[in-house]
Design a protein around this motif. Structure first.
Motif, PDB file in Angstrom:
ATOM      1  N   GLN A 182       0.832  -1.209   0.000  1.00 14.91           N
ATOM      2  CA  GLN A 182       0.000   0.000   0.000  1.00 14.91           C
ATOM      3  C   GLN A 182       0.868   1.261   0.000  1.00 14.91           C
ATOM      4  O   GLN A 182       0.573   2.226  -0.715  1.00 14.91           O
ATOM      5  N   LEU A 183       1.923   1.258   0.795  1.00 15.69           N
ATOM      6  CA  LEU A 183       2.830   2.408   0.823  1.00 15.69           C
ATOM      7  C   LEU A 183       3.503   2.611  -0.528  1.00 15.69           C
ATOM      8  O   LEU A 183       3.655   3.741  -0.999  1.00 15.69           O
ATOM      9  N   LEU A 184       3.907   1.520  -1.160  1.00 13.88           N
ATOM     10  CA  LEU A 184       4.549   1.620  -2.474  1.00 13.88           C
ATOM     11  C   LEU A 184       3.570   2.148  -3.519  1.00 13.88           C
ATOM     12  O   LEU A 184       3.936   2.954  -4.377  1.00 13.88           O
ATOM     13  N   ALA A 185       2.320   1.701  -3.441  1.00 10.63           N
ATOM     14  CA  ALA A 185       1.305   2.199  -4.378  1.00 10.63           C
ATOM     15  C   ALA A 185       1.053   3.683  -4.166  1.00 10.63           C
ATOM     16  O   ALA A 185       0.840   4.436  -5.122  1.00 10.63           O
ATOM     17  N   THR A 186       1.121   4.118  -2.912  1.00  8.02           N
ATOM     18  CA  THR A 186       0.833   5.513  -2.583  1.00  8.02           C
ATOM     19  C   THR A 186       2.015   6.430  -2.842  1.00  8.02           C
ATOM     20  O   THR A 186       1.853   7.542  -3.368  1.00  8.02           O
ATOM     21  N   GLY A 187       3.231   5.980  -2.480  1.00  6.72           N
ATOM     22  CA  GLY A 187       4.374   6.888  -2.473  1.00  6.72           C
ATOM     23  C   GLY A 187       5.504   6.573  -3.413  1.00  6.72           C
ATOM     24  O   GLY A 187       6.502   7.312  -3.475  1.00  6.72           O
ATOM     25  N   PHE A 188       5.393   5.467  -4.174  1.00 11.64           N
ATOM     26  CA  PHE A 188       6.470   5.089  -5.092  1.00 11.64           C
ATOM     27  C   PHE A 188       5.998   5.067  -6.539  1.00 11.64           C
ATOM     28  O   PHE A 188       6.635   5.631  -7.431  1.00 11.64           O
ATOM     29  N   LEU A 189       4.876   4.422  -6.788  1.00  8.70           N
ATOM     30  CA  LEU A 189       4.344   4.327  -8.146  1.00  8.70           C
ATOM     31  C   LEU A 189       3.532   5.568  -8.485  1.00  8.70           C
ATOM     32  O   LEU A 189       2.870   6.147  -7.626  1.00  8.70           O
ATOM     33  N   SER A 190       3.584   5.964  -9.746  1.00 11.72           N
ATOM     34  CA  SER A 190       2.766   7.100 -10.172  1.00 11.72           C
ATOM     35  C   SER A 190       1.327   6.637 -10.378  1.00 11.72           C
ATOM     36  O   SER A 190       1.067   5.462 -10.650  1.00 11.72           O
ATOM     37  N   GLN A 191       0.390   7.568 -10.230  1.00  9.86           N
ATOM     38  CA  GLN A 191      -1.009   7.223 -10.469  1.00  9.86           C
ATOM     39  C   GLN A 191      -1.196   6.803 -11.928  1.00  9.86           C
ATOM     40  O   GLN A 191      -0.509   7.268 -12.822  1.00  9.86           O
ATOM     41  N   ASN A 192      -2.144   5.883 -12.116  1.00  8.78           N
ATOM     42  CA  ASN A 192      -2.471   5.349 -13.442  1.00  8.78           C
ATOM     43  C   ASN A 192      -1.387   4.424 -14.003  1.00  8.78           C
ATOM     44  O   ASN A 192      -1.362   4.140 -15.204  1.00  8.78           O
ATOM     45  N   THR A 193      -0.478   3.961 -13.136  1.00  6.55           N
ATOM     46  CA  THR A 193       0.507   2.961 -13.560  1.00  6.55           C
ATOM     47  C   THR A 193      -0.206   1.670 -13.949  1.00  6.55           C
ATOM     48  O   THR A 193      -1.193   1.281 -13.330  1.00  6.55           O
ATOM     49  N   MET A 194       0.319   0.985 -14.959  1.00  9.39           N
ATOM     50  CA  MET A 194      -0.168  -0.341 -15.312  1.00  9.39           C
ATOM     51  C   MET A 194       0.627  -1.358 -14.498  1.00  9.39           C
ATOM     52  O   MET A 194       1.862  -1.406 -14.580  1.00  9.39           O
ATOM     53  N   ILE A 195      -0.067  -2.171 -13.710  1.00 10.54           N
ATOM     54  CA  ILE A 195       0.573  -3.173 -12.865  1.00 10.54           C
ATOM     55  C   ILE A 195       0.465  -4.533 -13.551  1.00 10.54           C
ATOM     56  O   ILE A 195      -0.623  -5.091 -13.678  1.00 10.54           O
ATOM     57  N   PHE A 196       1.587  -5.054 -13.995  1.00 10.50           N
ATOM     58  CA  PHE A 196       1.629  -6.402 -14.571  1.00 10.50           C
ATOM     59  C   PHE A 196       1.929  -7.360 -13.420  1.00 10.50           C
ATOM     60  O   PHE A 196       2.978  -7.273 -12.784  1.00 10.50           O
ATOM     61  N   HIS A 197       1.007  -8.275 -13.167  1.00 11.84           N
ATOM     62  CA  HIS A 197       1.165  -9.102 -11.979  1.00 11.84           C
ATOM     63  C   HIS A 197       0.896 -10.563 -12.281  1.00 11.84           C
ATOM     64  O   HIS A 197       0.073 -10.908 -13.134  1.00 11.84           O
ATOM     65  N   SER A 198       1.639 -11.417 -11.569  1.00 13.26           N
ATOM     66  CA  SER A 198       1.428 -12.852 -11.700  1.00 13.26           C
ATOM     67  C   SER A 198       0.039 -13.196 -11.192  1.00 13.26           C
ATOM     68  O   SER A 198      -0.465 -12.607 -10.231  1.00 13.26           O
ATOM     69  N   THR A 199      -0.592 -14.150 -11.846  1.00  8.66           N
ATOM     70  CA  THR A 199      -1.948 -14.540 -11.466  1.00  8.66           C
ATOM     71  C   THR A 199      -2.124 -16.046 -11.676  1.00  8.66           C
ATOM     72  O   THR A 199      -1.499 -16.616 -12.573  1.00  8.66           O
ATOM     73  N   PRO A 200      -2.907 -16.736 -10.846  1.00 11.21           N
ATOM     74  CA  PRO A 200      -3.689 -16.179  -9.740  1.00 11.21           C
ATOM     75  C   PRO A 200      -2.790 -15.667  -8.627  1.00 11.21           C
ATOM     76  O   PRO A 200      -1.674 -16.150  -8.445  1.00 11.21           O
ATOM     77  N   SER A 201      -3.306 -14.698  -7.876  1.00 11.24           N
ATOM     78  CA  SER A 201      -2.485 -14.064  -6.859  1.00 11.24           C
ATOM     79  C   SER A 201      -3.349 -13.539  -5.721  1.00 11.24           C
ATOM     80  O   SER A 201      -4.472 -13.081  -5.942  1.00 11.24           O
ATOM     81  N   TYR A 202      -2.771 -13.591  -4.530  1.00 14.95           N
ATOM     82  CA  TYR A 202      -3.433 -12.999  -3.362  1.00 14.95           C
ATOM     83  C   TYR A 202      -3.781 -11.538  -3.605  1.00 14.95           C
ATOM     84  O   TYR A 202      -4.812 -11.049  -3.132  1.00 14.95           O
ATOM     85  N   ILE A 203      -2.934 -10.833  -4.341  1.00 14.77           N
ATOM     86  CA  ILE A 203      -3.133  -9.397  -4.528  1.00 14.77           C
ATOM     87  C   ILE A 203      -4.462  -9.117  -5.222  1.00 14.77           C
ATOM     88  O   ILE A 203      -5.036  -8.041  -5.066  1.00 14.77           O
ATOM     89  N   ASP A 204      -4.984 -10.109  -5.971  1.00 14.49           N
ATOM     90  CA  ASP A 204      -6.263  -9.927  -6.653  1.00 14.49           C
ATOM     91  C   ASP A 204      -7.452 -10.007  -5.700  1.00 14.49           C
ATOM     92  O   ASP A 204      -8.572  -9.655  -6.078  1.00 14.49           O
ATOM     93  N   SER A 205      -7.229 -10.495  -4.491  1.00 13.61           N
ATOM     94  CA  SER A 205      -8.321 -10.514  -3.506  1.00 13.61           C
ATOM     95  C   SER A 205      -8.372  -9.206  -2.722  1.00 13.61           C
ATOM     96  O   SER A 205      -9.186  -9.058  -1.811  1.00 13.61           O
TER      97      SER A 205
END
Length: 465
Positions: A182-205
């Motif tokens: 959450q901190l990285l999403a808020t303070g590291f990544l720019s808004q509207n970034t495209m997140i390429f993520h492995s799936t299935p994944s806990y992050i999708d819940s």
């Protein structure tokens, strides 16, 4: 009692999760007897709740709790206000799982934490006693956003032994791994970034990226060799980041090969795409140690490393960490001070004492053996009762077995029936945005006897669906 009071009672039962989606309500006669009113009053209450989207009636069958959070209720109640909120609610099933996860009357066959018999109570007690020896010297005021300095030092030292060459300036303590993300999403990544993520994944819940309008793009875990082709389909001028669980993925238990790890690192370097490596199960391996982390191959600061003690010690301590370039750590620490002023200093000190005294390593050796035996027990029951209807992989670490059914089983119905009739909680595969007809099973939390009982009940209900 007026019909509005009865409707309010039923509504509260549903909202609090006591009566959940798909559950059949008592009959009109039973409700009338319960509230000492005539059936006309009950019918009026039912009609009122139906108009609000809480319940629905099947002719000749009865009245049931509807999926109100996903449908009419969420659209009609406070819709204008919630439309503009940053953080959205979890999926209804996820909400229900979270609601019931502390209910001891349920068998938690999917729970992602150590059972009470595996929590290091004695080591924690000794660490707390050690901290109490110098507790009078502590400052109980606000601390900085970086975390307890001694804990940051020892984490950096341990990571250096694993090939991640950092010092405490690269380490920030967080309240668990999800908080770190959450901190990285808020303070590291720019808004509207495209997140390429492995799936299935806990992050999708979770909705950890969505609330900042970031778009998630799936990279199928069993087809990661094609990751470059998938990412290259999107505009090169678009901000991108990769979220990956290379070791003992939750929920599948799979790990990426060394070759794929190196390819992702090289691609990240060439295209200047940051990687968030979520590595919370690294210390929970069985037959052999896992492959080196992706961060250990990172020579130019493209990988931000996230881990936690929630899985290996106890989630209630709420201690995780981030390893990143010093500039990133400074920014996140500043943002942290705007949000919550840091994690519990006492929890940080307890973890530090366990690490410094060697108790953490002794504990992880113990639980690796115990979890390996529990995994094997679960595999034995699966082989006996599920070999003709499902497939699964044998995990080399972590907590989970990913059970994929051969036939088109209604997993949502399976979840509802097991929860409402048997008090058995499973995690359906669809909450991890899986295209497979699957459920996540955990061998970490329940006893051998409860695991066997729950699995036999699952097979019984699968046969009946």
């Amino acid at each position: 009692m007026k019909y509005k009071e009865i409707a309010s009672y039923i509504r509260e039962k549903i909202v609090n999760g006591d009566w959940f989606c798909g559950m059949k309500l008592p009959t009109h006669r039973d409700l009338a007897n319960q509230f000492n009113v005539n059936r006309v009053t009950i019918i009026k209450s039912i009609e009122s709740l139906e108009s609000e989207g809480f319940i629905y009636t099947k002719q000749g069958s009865g009245t049931y709790v509807s999926d109100y959070l996903d449908d009419a209720y969420m659209r009609n109640k406070w819709a204008d206000m919630m439309e503009w909120s940053f953080q959205t609610r979890s999926q209804y099933i996820v909400q229900l799982i979270n609601k019931l996860k502390t209910n001891s009357t349920y068998i938690h066959i999917s729970k992602g934490e150590l059972g009470q018999d595996l929590i290091p109570h004695n080591f924690l007690k000794m660490a707390i006693e050690k901290v109490s020896d110098y507790i009078g010297d502590l400052s109980f005021g606000y601390h900085n956003g970086y975390g307890y300095e001694k804990l940051r030092d020892i984490i950096a030292e341990r990571c250096s032994q694993d090939g991640i060459n950092v010092d405490k300036s690269n380490v920030m303590i967080t309240s668990g791994a999800l908080h770190a993300i959450q901190l990285l999403a808020t303070g590291f990544l720019s808004q509207n970034t495209m997140i390429f993520h492995s799936t299935p994944s806990y992050i999708d819940s979770t909705n950890v990226f969505e609330y900042l309008h970031m778009t998630k793009v799936k990279l199928p875990y069993d087809n990661m060799q094609q990751f470059q082709e998938l990412i290259n389909q999107y505009p090169s001028n678009k901000e991108k980041a990769i979220y990956i669980e290379p070791t003992f993925n939750n929920p599948t238990g799979q790990s990426l090969t060394l070759n794929i790890r190196r390819q992702i690192i090289n691609y990240s370097r060439m295209h200047n795409i940051p990687i968030i490596e979520d590595d919370i199960y690294r210390d929970i391996w069985f037959e052999k140690k896992p492959l080196k982390s992706m961060k250990s191959f990172d020579t130019n600061g493209k990988v931000v490393y996230v881990s936690s003690f929630s899985k290996s010690v106890a989630p209630a301590l709420r201690i995780g960490w981030i390893i990143a370039p010093e500039l990133v750590i400074e920014q996140l620490a500043d943002i942290r001070m705007q949000i919550d002023y840091g994690s519990s200093i006492l929890s940080q000190m307890v973890i530090y004492e366990m690490l410094a005294e060697g108790d953490y390593d002794q504990h992880t050796r113990n639980i690796r053996e115990q979890l390996r035996l529990k995994r094997d027990d679960m595999l034995s029951v699966l082989e006996q009762h599920f070999s003709k209807i499902a497939t699964w992989n044998i995990p080399n670490g972590g907590f989970f077995i990913w059970l994929i059914f051969h036939n088109d089983i209604n997993v949502k119905r399976l979840f509802i029936e097991l929860a409402s009739k048997e008090h058995i909680l499973i995690n359906p595969g669809f909450i991890y945005v899986s295209d497979e007809n699957a459920i996540r099973l955990s061998f970490a939390y329940e006893s051998k006897e409860n695991i066997e009982y729950a699995l036999k009940k699952i097979r019984e209900y699968v046969d009946g669906i």
